[in-house]
Design a protein around this motif. Structure first.
Motif, short mmCIF file in Angstrom:
data_model
loop_
_atom_site.label_atom_id
_atom_site.label_comp_id
_atom_site.label_asym_id
_atom_site.label_seq_id
_atom_site.Cartn_x
_atom_site.Cartn_y
_atom_site.Cartn_z
N LEU A 146 58.56 24.11 16.41
CA LEU A 146 59.12 23.33 17.52
C LEU A 146 58.69 23.86 18.88
CD1 LEU A 146 62.84 22.79 16.42
CD2 LEU A 146 60.94 21.19 16.17
N GLY A 147 58.30 25.13 18.95
CA GLY A 147 58.17 25.77 20.26
C GLY A 147 59.57 26.07 20.78
N LYS A 148 59.82 25.79 22.06
CA LYS A 148 61.16 25.98 22.64
C LYS A 148 61.99 24.73 22.38
CE LYS A 148 64.53 26.99 25.56
NZ LYS A 148 65.38 25.83 25.17
N ALA A 149 63.03 24.85 21.55
CA ALA A 149 63.91 23.71 21.30
C ALA A 149 64.75 23.43 22.53
CB ALA A 149 64.81 23.99 20.11
N TYR A 150 64.87 22.14 22.89
CA TYR A 150 65.67 21.80 24.07
C TYR A 150 66.65 20.65 23.83
CZ TYR A 150 61.97 18.24 24.60
OH TYR A 150 61.08 17.21 24.39
N TYR A 151 66.52 19.93 22.69
CA TYR A 151 67.43 18.81 22.43
C TYR A 151 67.60 18.64 20.92
CZ TYR A 151 69.29 14.06 22.12
OH TYR A 151 70.07 12.97 21.83
N ILE A 246 77.03 18.51 23.98
CA ILE A 246 77.24 19.95 23.92
C ILE A 246 76.12 20.68 24.65
CG2 ILE A 246 77.55 21.93 22.37
CD1 ILE A 246 78.14 19.65 20.17
N ARG A 247 76.51 21.61 25.51
CA ARG A 247 75.53 22.46 26.20
C ARG A 247 75.55 23.86 25.60
NH1 ARG A 247 73.48 20.35 30.87
NH2 ARG A 247 74.58 18.52 31.73
N PHE A 248 74.36 24.41 25.40
CA PHE A 248 74.21 25.76 24.86
C PHE A 248 73.52 26.64 25.90
CE2 PHE A 248 74.30 22.88 21.30
CZ PHE A 248 75.05 23.53 20.34
N GLU A 249 73.53 27.92 25.65
CA GLU A 249 72.73 28.84 26.45
C GLU A 249 71.23 28.51 26.31
OE1 GLU A 249 73.68 32.75 25.09
OE2 GLU A 249 75.69 32.77 25.99
N ASP A 250 70.44 28.91 27.29
CA ASP A 250 68.98 28.82 27.21
C ASP A 250 68.46 27.38 27.19
OD1 ASP A 250 66.42 29.93 27.18
OD2 ASP A 250 66.35 30.01 24.99
N ASP A 251 69.01 26.53 28.06
CA ASP A 251 68.47 25.18 28.26
C ASP A 251 68.34 24.37 26.97
OD1 ASP A 251 68.23 25.44 31.04
OD2 ASP A 251 66.28 26.42 30.85
N MET A 254 72.83 19.18 22.87
CA MET A 254 72.92 18.46 21.60
C MET A 254 73.95 17.36 21.71
SD MET A 254 73.49 20.07 17.78
CE MET A 254 75.18 20.62 17.96
N THR A 255 73.66 16.23 21.10
CA THR A 255 74.67 15.19 20.93
C THR A 255 75.16 15.23 19.49
OG1 THR A 255 73.03 13.49 20.36
CG2 THR A 255 73.65 13.69 22.68
#
Length: 363
Positions: A146-151, A246-251, A254-255
């Motif tokens: 995925l690389g950097k997951a963001y969503y 939902i917001r998580f750390e590190d940008d 998630m819905t």
């Protein structure tokens, strides 16, 4: 590796218990030594059916714990998971507890700490973890695909939303369930996404819960399937739909969405997006760029699930008990998820964003 026979008890003889017993009976080094259920007739009927002596059919699970089994499956209604599990762990008994781990984060955390204090195995029964698609997806995510997951979207998958599938009264009364669809099958879609992402730390939640169909008398009729018994709209006290941002750390955001009942066939399937690739489940499809082209990848010949639906989780739990190893399902990550669920309920109640309050040693 020990060759001794493990003695196992069943606490709660309701709808989910037979699936545990079916799995235990396929493992030759297991002996079922007792069953406890608050309904005497159900305990006795279960004992007879499962080959357990009638005198070891109890209405008080403490009597079962006095037999000093090596392990128990906790298959009670949701509100009893924490006290029963903690009592078993404090009695020196290893525990496989059904999902949800507990109705609240604090209860789940107390269970986690009891296992830690007593040096016993505590595993939460997410058989969905053994879905071959999910296992394959996890390998791709862990490889850096995925690389950097963001969503991410937590929905659908192996235990997705139901057009009509409200379970019986122990699931729909607050006294026994502690919550509705979020705790019952919402935990499956949340666990799938959080497991794939490596259990990131949630920060805040904007949540929504609603009883859109459960209180509707006309929704109970011909063609409306029942799950673990019939539900009764007049006694319906929980949500049948929930959703959250939902917001998580590190940008990372998630819905989440799940339903016991709705006027639709699907709420979609799990999605993960990253800077290098993405994936969806049901079926597993990977998306990336290669050689200047956008590419879709569909992994082929995934392995079959081993045995009945519950077999692998029961087997892995027992191996951890027998060999003194850690179970493959990480309890710490599930505790974290339950604090997230607390925030969904808090946000839904207040109508505003809620912070996720994680204990320091769970982060």
């Amino acid at each position: 590796m020990s060759s001794k026979t493990l003695k196992v008890g069943i606490i709660g003889a309701g709808a989910v218990a037979p699936a545990h017993v079916e799995a235990y009976k396929q493992i030759p080094w297991v002996e079922l030594v007792g069953v406890a259920d608050i309904k005497a007739d159900r305990a006795k009927d279960a004992a007879k059916k499962w080959g357990i002596p009638e005198e070891r059919a109890f209405t008080d699970y403490h009597d079962l714990l006095e037999l000093k089994p090596d392990a128990v499956s906790v298959c009670t209604w949701h509100k009893a998971h924490a006290p029963v599990t903690i009592d078993a762990l404090n009695a020196g008994v290893n525990v496989l507890v059904e999902k949800p781990m507990a109705p609240t984060g604090d209860e789940a955390y107390a269970m986690y700490k009891a296992a830690e204090k007593n040096g016993k195995v505590l595993m939460v029964g997410f058989q969905s973890r053994y879905n071959p698609e999910l296992q394959a997806a996890k390998k791709f995510v862990d490889s850096g695909f995925l690389g950097k997951a963001y969503y991410a979207e937590a929905a659908g998958g192996e235990v997705g939303a139901r057009r009509r599938g409200i379970p019986g009264e122990s699931f729909t009364k607050l006294e026994t369930a502690g919550g509705g669809v979020t705790l019952d099958i919402g935990v499956y879609v949340l666990d799938t996404a959080l497991y794939l992402l490596g259990h990131p730390n949630p920060v805040s939640v904007s949540g929504f819960t609603y009883a859109g169909i459960g209180k509707n008398e006309t929704a109970v009729g011909v063609g409306a399937p029942t799950w673990a018994g019939q539900w009764y709209p007049k006694n319906f006290e929980v949500e049948d739909f929930s959703a959250a941002f939902i917001r998580f750390e590190d940008d990372l955001v998630m819905t989440y969405k799940q339903a016991w009942a709705m006027h639709a066939e699907s709420l979609g399937n799990p999605i993960l997006l990253g800077t290098k690739g993405g994936l969806t489940l049901s079926p597993l499809t990977l998306y990336t760029d290669m050689n200047g082209y956008m590419v879709n990848i569909s992994p082929q010949h995934l392995p079959e699930r081993r045995g009945p639906w519950f077999y692998q989780k029961v087997y892995d739990f027992l191996v951890a008990v027998r060999d003194g190893t850690k179970p493959p399902i990480d309890t710490k990550g599930i505790v974290k998820m339950h604090y997230l669920i607390d925030a969904i309920y808090e946000s839904a109640k207040t109508g505003s964003e809620a912070k996720v309050k994680l204990p320091a040693d769970i982060k």
